[in-house]
Motif scaffolding. Sequence first.
Motif, PDB file in Angstrom:
ATOM      1  N   LYS A  92       0.794  -1.147  -0.092  1.00 46.45           N
ATOM      2  CA  LYS A  92      -0.085   0.027  -0.090  1.00 46.45           C
ATOM      3  C   LYS A  92       0.958   1.302  -0.052  1.00 46.45           C
ATOM      4  CE  LYS A  92      -3.554   2.414   2.600  1.00 46.45           C
ATOM      5  NZ  LYS A  92      -4.436   2.378   3.702  1.00 46.45           N
ATOM      6  N   LYS A  93       0.610   2.139  -0.861  1.00 48.36           N
ATOM      7  CA  LYS A  93       1.472   3.425  -1.231  1.00 48.36           C
ATOM      8  C   LYS A  93       0.963   4.386  -0.213  1.00 48.36           C
ATOM      9  CE  LYS A  93       3.176   2.727  -5.771  1.00 48.36           C
ATOM     10  NZ  LYS A  93       3.319   3.224  -7.072  1.00 48.36           N
ATOM     11  N   ASP A  94       2.045   5.349   0.306  1.00 49.66           N
ATOM     12  CA  ASP A  94       1.763   6.306   1.198  1.00 49.66           C
ATOM     13  C   ASP A  94       1.278   7.631   0.426  1.00 49.66           C
ATOM     14  OD1 ASP A  94       1.131   7.316   3.758  1.00 49.66           O
ATOM     15  OD2 ASP A  94       3.190   7.542   4.218  1.00 49.66           O
ATOM     16  N   ASP A  95       0.008   8.212   0.983  1.00 48.76           N
ATOM     17  CA  ASP A  95      -0.554   9.220   0.260  1.00 48.76           C
ATOM     18  C   ASP A  95      -0.539  10.483   1.067  1.00 48.76           C
ATOM     19  OD1 ASP A  95      -1.530  10.896  -1.665  1.00 48.76           O
ATOM     20  OD2 ASP A  95      -3.793  10.119  -1.205  1.00 48.76           O
ATOM     21  N   ALA A 115       6.894   9.440  -2.249  1.00 48.19           N
ATOM     22  CA  ALA A 115       8.042   8.614  -2.978  1.00 48.19           C
ATOM     23  C   ALA A 115       8.800   8.145  -1.912  1.00 48.19           C
ATOM     24  CB  ALA A 115       8.677   9.266  -4.152  1.00 48.19           C
ATOM     25  N   VAL A 116       9.419   9.135  -0.963  1.00 40.18           N
ATOM     26  CA  VAL A 116      10.304   8.679   0.113  1.00 40.18           C
ATOM     27  C   VAL A 116       9.602   7.553   1.034  1.00 40.18           C
ATOM     28  CG1 VAL A 116      11.364   9.562   2.214  1.00 40.18           C
ATOM     29  CG2 VAL A 116      11.592  10.859  -0.083  1.00 40.18           C
ATOM     30  N   LYS A 131       4.782  23.025  -4.000  1.00 39.96           N
ATOM     31  CA  LYS A 131       4.077  22.387  -3.044  1.00 39.96           C
ATOM     32  C   LYS A 131       3.745  20.882  -3.321  1.00 39.96           C
ATOM     33  CE  LYS A 131      -0.238  23.597  -2.183  1.00 39.96           C
ATOM     34  NZ  LYS A 131      -1.367  24.283  -1.765  1.00 39.96           N
ATOM     35  N   VAL A 132       3.123  21.075  -4.777  1.00 37.31           N
ATOM     36  CA  VAL A 132       2.574  19.601  -5.141  1.00 37.31           C
ATOM     37  C   VAL A 132       3.729  18.733  -5.429  1.00 37.31           C
ATOM     38  CG1 VAL A 132       1.646  18.430  -7.144  1.00 37.31           C
ATOM     39  CG2 VAL A 132       0.805  20.864  -6.178  1.00 37.31           C
ATOM     40  N   ALA A 133       4.940  19.377  -5.771  1.00 41.77           N
ATOM     41  CA  ALA A 133       6.215  18.455  -5.970  1.00 41.77           C
ATOM     42  C   ALA A 133       6.774  17.965  -4.891  1.00 41.77           C
ATOM     43  CB  ALA A 133       7.273  19.228  -6.636  1.00 41.77           C
ATOM     44  N   PHE A 134       6.929  18.825  -3.789  1.00 37.93           N
ATOM     45  CA  PHE A 134       7.238  18.297  -2.411  1.00 37.93           C
ATOM     46  C   PHE A 134       6.462  17.216  -1.688  1.00 37.93           C
ATOM     47  CE2 PHE A 134       9.792  22.366  -0.708  1.00 37.93           C
ATOM     48  CZ  PHE A 134      10.892  21.842  -1.723  1.00 37.93           C
ATOM     49  N   ASN A 135       5.040  17.295  -2.081  1.00 37.98           N
ATOM     50  CA  ASN A 135       4.124  16.310  -1.659  1.00 37.98           C
ATOM     51  C   ASN A 135       4.521  15.132  -2.085  1.00 37.98           C
ATOM     52  OD1 ASN A 135       2.580  17.687   0.235  1.00 37.98           O
ATOM     53  ND2 ASN A 135       1.059  18.425  -1.372  1.00 37.98           N
ATOM     54  N   GLN A 136       4.809  14.999  -3.502  1.00 35.47           N
ATOM     55  CA  GLN A 136       4.961  13.815  -4.351  1.00 35.47           C
ATOM     56  C   GLN A 136       6.676  13.135  -4.165  1.00 35.47           C
ATOM     57  OE1 GLN A 136       4.672  15.744  -8.411  1.00 35.47           O
ATOM     58  NE2 GLN A 136       2.541  15.101  -8.571  1.00 35.47           N
ATOM     59  N   VAL A 137       7.358  14.144  -3.598  1.00 37.19           N
ATOM     60  CA  VAL A 137       8.693  13.835  -3.090  1.00 37.19           C
ATOM     61  C   VAL A 137       8.412  13.011  -1.701  1.00 37.19           C
ATOM     62  CG1 VAL A 137      10.767  14.494  -1.998  1.00 37.19           C
ATOM     63  CG2 VAL A 137       9.924  15.438  -4.393  1.00 37.19           C
ATOM     64  N   ARG A 138       7.805  13.361  -0.692  1.00 32.73           N
ATOM     65  CA  ARG A 138       7.590  12.718   0.327  1.00 32.73           C
ATOM     66  C   ARG A 138       6.922  11.428   0.133  1.00 32.73           C
ATOM     67  NH1 ARG A 138      10.557  13.918   3.817  1.00 32.73           N
ATOM     68  NH2 ARG A 138       9.221  12.939   5.454  1.00 32.73           N
ATOM     69  N   LYS A 182      10.405   1.526 -10.464  1.00 32.23           N
ATOM     70  CA  LYS A 182       9.177   2.327 -10.810  1.00 32.23           C
ATOM     71  C   LYS A 182       9.095   3.267  -9.476  1.00 32.23           C
ATOM     72  CE  LYS A 182       6.536  -1.155 -13.537  1.00 32.23           C
ATOM     73  NZ  LYS A 182       5.415  -2.061 -13.278  1.00 32.23           N
ATOM     74  N   ILE A 183       9.125   2.742  -8.482  1.00 30.26           N
ATOM     75  CA  ILE A 183       9.011   3.685  -7.385  1.00 30.26           C
ATOM     76  C   ILE A 183      10.256   4.692  -7.127  1.00 30.26           C
ATOM     77  CG2 ILE A 183       8.898   3.641  -4.971  1.00 30.26           C
ATOM     78  CD1 ILE A 183       7.844   0.628  -4.826  1.00 30.26           C
ATOM     79  N   ASN A 184      11.321   4.028  -7.619  1.00 30.11           N
ATOM     80  CA  ASN A 184      12.461   5.094  -7.620  1.00 30.11           C
ATOM     81  C   ASN A 184      12.460   6.014  -8.619  1.00 30.11           C
ATOM     82  OD1 ASN A 184      14.925   5.880  -6.600  1.00 30.11           O
ATOM     83  ND2 ASN A 184      15.994   4.948  -8.121  1.00 30.11           N
ATOM     84  N   MET A 185      11.859   5.849  -9.786  1.00 29.63           N
ATOM     85  CA  MET A 185      11.531   6.708 -11.110  1.00 29.63           C
ATOM     86  C   MET A 185      10.828   7.825 -10.507  1.00 29.63           C
ATOM     87  SD  MET A 185      12.372   7.517 -13.984  1.00 29.63           S
ATOM     88  CE  MET A 185      13.003   6.011 -14.564  1.00 29.63           C
ATOM     89  N   GLU A 186       9.475   7.345  -9.948  1.00 26.86           N
ATOM     90  CA  GLU A 186       8.556   8.369  -9.208  1.00 26.86           C
ATOM     91  C   GLU A 186       9.381   9.280  -8.273  1.00 26.86           C
ATOM     92  OE1 GLU A 186       5.365   6.521  -7.299  1.00 26.86           O
ATOM     93  OE2 GLU A 186       4.848   5.301  -8.915  1.00 26.86           O
ATOM     94  N   HIS A 187      10.273   8.890  -7.550  1.00 24.17           N
ATOM     95  CA  HIS A 187      10.878   9.634  -6.781  1.00 24.17           C
ATOM     96  C   HIS A 187      11.722  10.552  -7.325  1.00 24.17           C
ATOM     97  CE1 HIS A 187      14.486  10.698  -3.715  1.00 24.17           C
ATOM     98  NE2 HIS A 187      13.337  11.008  -3.057  1.00 24.17           N
TER      99      HIS A 187
END
Length: 590
Positions: free
Chosen positions: A2-5, A203-204, A194-201, A236-241
């Motif tokens: 399950k991915k963290d959102d 992915a982390v 803000k959107v990009a930082f949310n996506q970074v968090r 794939k997950i690393n690519m999202e990050h």
Amino acid sequence: MKKDDIKSGNIIDTSVLRRLYKFVKPYQGRFYFLVFLTLALAVLAPARPFVIQKAIDNPIAQGDFQGLINMTLILVGLLVMQAIVQYGHTYLSGWLGQYIIRDIRIKLYRHLLNLRLKFFDKTPIGRLVTRNVSDVETLSDVFSQGLAAMIGDILQILFILGMMFAMSWKLTLVSLATLPLLFLSTYIFKEKVKVAFNQVRNAVSNLNSFVQEHVTGMSIVQIFTAEKREYEEFKKINMEHKKANIRSVLYYSIYFPVAEVIQATGIGLLVWYGAKGVVNEVETGITLGMLIAFILYIQMFFRPIRLIADRFNTLQMGIVSSSRILNLLDNKENIPNSGDYAPEKVKGDISFKNVEFAYNEEDVVLKNISFDVKEGQSVALVGATGAGKSSIINLLSRFYDIQKGEITLDGKDLKDYDLYALRQNIGVVLQDVFLFSDTILYNITLGNPDISLKEVKAAAELVGARKFIERLPGGYDYNVMERGATLSVGQRQLISFVRAMVYNPKIIVLDEATSSVDTETEEMIQNAIEKMMKGRTSIVIAHRLSTIQEADKIIVLDKGEIKETGTHQELLEKGGFYHQLHNMQYKEMS
């Protein structure tokens, strides 16, 4: 997995800020001093252009060398004061941030230690690691470079504006003509980042969960030759990050050059208008010193506005991390330690009365379970996988609480016992032995300074583990590596026996302690078990019925219900569930 959102935080979320302030309270003296330093910086920085303006328009214009020296000394004094205050502000904000996150991390970890196992059953460990490490570290930025710095920037802007309007309202309006463009670009940048930082968090968090789970389960990955599939999933997950980080870098690379152009345009307008004013000084009242001071003010004014967007996002991510941390702290899935009964030793009389239990509301695991175990008796629990055997021993140690019925120890309800006193009187040996990456001594005592090496050796002698331990390099100081990788299954099991016995518990619980070892090792472990059970109340779960034939009582479970109770011989004569299990195992062995 399950991915963290993670969603954006609201920087003016007063409920979060109010709760964060509780962590500041122990250091409120230093916090208020930090506020004072912030005010001092906001005043000192705008004072320099004012002194420069006075120096140009008076001693320099008039050829007053002594006056110039005096103004120079004032300017140097201001710079020294600002350097000292800046040092204090930077150090104190960093100090405050580190002490606060230390307290938050300790509180969070202490909270995790007291959560019931049900919580860990449904929460990925990697996500908890993210909460305790990455999220808390993000929160430190709020105190060290976010909140105080942002307040300081806003105050500095206000002081600069006040000084500029006091000098010349016309030059001020010309200087700030490009300000709407800067505000617009700053707002767009803030929203995008803000959107990009949310996506970074996100992915982390997902990376942490994925890596932790799959490194822990590496043997399964390799056994089923899933390396390639897992590698592709990780990519794939690393690519999202990577994409999220590159997006944030892109926004920064666009915003700061645009902000520089806007600032340069503002300075250009100021020089164009101000130069004409200097030529006609008598009519306009604009002096050369005033024009130079305004150029310095504009540079000072635009810099914090550019930084505020970045600090705003730092604060937003801090609020997001704070919300996640506070949500975890608010989790009430802990076993309430409401009892205060803490006997040094118990007798060992155990009673289950009409007990019902479910891990969730839909699936009832135990139904109307009733049985008694007298002091010094040995009771065996048998049944197919999922019959409810492990659930019973989990309830005895209060890792979970029952929904109905009553469990008593020495005639007293388990909920009346102090939780730690209860568990210290119950020695539990699980089938899946977990050893930490540390010495054998640490894995036995778990760092308890009250347990001496002499007591450890006595417990090791009792269960027959002393010889093999002392043959290892370093003996009790031998490092077993993560999960006891350098030891055999039987050796790990024996260490878990020593760990249980070193507290000299009155009750021993053995959860399928011999189910995953060979016959020779089983015989050695069985001898250890017999020594451990002597003079103690014991509850044994075993798949191999040959290991429990001497038990005082055998309870046969099926689908959460007790089907039969009796001795080995009595149950064989009944010809029921136990008889069938016995025959099945006999056929397998023959």
